[in-house]
Design an enzyme around this catalytic site. Structure first.
Site, PDB file in Angstrom:
ATOM      1  N   HIS A 191       0.830  -1.195   0.000  1.00  0.00           N
ATOM      2  CA  HIS A 191       0.000   0.000   0.000  1.00  0.00           C
ATOM      3  C   HIS A 191       0.874   1.257   0.000  1.00  0.00           C
ATOM      4  O   HIS A 191       2.080   1.182   0.216  1.00  0.00           O
ATOM      5  CB  HIS A 191      -0.930   0.021   1.224  1.00  0.00           C
TER       6      HIS A 191
ATOM      7  N   LYS B  67      -0.497   4.765   4.677  1.00  0.00           N
ATOM      8  CA  LYS B  67      -1.322   3.793   5.399  1.00  0.00           C
ATOM      9  C   LYS B  67      -0.749   3.549   6.792  1.00  0.00           C
ATOM     10  O   LYS B  67       0.458   3.345   6.951  1.00  0.00           O
ATOM     11  CB  LYS B  67      -1.425   2.487   4.617  1.00  0.00           C
TER      12      LYS B  67
END
Length: 269
Positions: free
Chosen positions: A158, A162
């Site tokens: 990600h 995040k």
């Protein structure tokens, strides 16, 4: 659908919040009736459209969730666990469909949603996309078909913003793999390796998290045995897939019996 359900988006200024607002306003099946941000946020009191750098949408950002919920039929919530639990209580009081895309919950926090779900429709999923939910089903079936000669590893990537790891989607895939093998994920999850860890324990389900750049979301489920590997993969290139899934869940939940649901229910998988 002659009546367009009113949707409130929480965490309006976030990346997902803004994507959700665009998705709802572009839909011909729903209408945006509220946008919520935390107290003291600079967007509070502004029209959400102009706050996003576009045209006015006629919806003022508020820090009073209960006031916003009073005008709505559903709330879509990609915020943080404790904020989501507060929103869940308010949504249940207002009898709204509560679509939860928030990740990073502890087991204790998830348990706190159960009594709330007796009074309202809650749709909670670590990932709202059709492709990921199909991947979850496939993971369960493959894990059930293979024995412990096949090690299971889940690798996720990600963007660098995040804050939780492994991702909610990775944990959802791990849970599916554990269900396929008839074991509890908590008993077999290996979520951290560093230093001299010793040989891999047979039957464990391993997790690895990558963070970098603007990666939207990539998930691999690896089944590895001597001489062969099976890899199931999903790559998201646009977070709009999550927003579309969340809106689909909000519409699906209208008129449903109170309870806890997930995207497998919504998608009929």
């Amino acid at each position: 659908m002659t009546h367009k359900p009113g949707i409130v988006v929480t965490g309006a200024s976030g990346r997902m919040g803004q994507m959700l607002i665009r998705t709802v306003t572009e839909s011909d099946r729903a209408q945006l009736v509220g946008a919520v941000e935390r107290q003291g946020h600079p967007w509070v009191g502004q029209d959400v459209g102009t706050a996003m750098g576009g045209a006015e949408l006629g919806v003022t950002v508020t820090d009073d969730a209960l006031e916003a919920f009073a005008r709505a039929q559903a709330v879509i919530d990609f915020t943080a666990p404790e904020a989501t639990l507060e929103f869940a209580t308010l949504a249940a009081q207002a009898r709204l469909v509560h679509v939860i895309g928030t990740t990073g919950f502890s087991a204790e926090q998830i348990a706190r949603l159960t009594p709330i779900g007796r009074h309202a429709v809650i749709v909670r999923a670590g990932n709202m996309s059709l492709g990921v939910n199909l991947l979850t089903q496939l993971t369960r079936k493959v894990a059930a078909a293979l024995d412990e000669d096949f090690d299971i590893e889940i690798v996720e990537a990600h963007h660098h913003h995040k804050v939780d790891a492994p991702s909610g989607t990775a944990l959802m895939l791990g849970e599916a793999a554990a269900q396929g093998r008839g074991v509890a994920l908590d008993m077999v999850a290996d979520r951290g390796r560093d230093g001299i860890t010793g040989a891999r324990k047979p039957g464990n389900i391993g997790f690895a998290a990558i963070r970098g750049g603007d990666i939207v979301g990539e998930h691999d489920v690896l089944f590895a045995a001597p001489g062969e590997r099976i890899v199931l993969r999903h790559i998201a290139t646009d977070r709009a897939v999550f927003a579309r899934g969340a809106l689909k869940a909000a519409l699906w939940g209208q008129g449903r019996t109170p309870g806890e649901y997930d995207m497998v229910d919504v998608l009929g998988l």
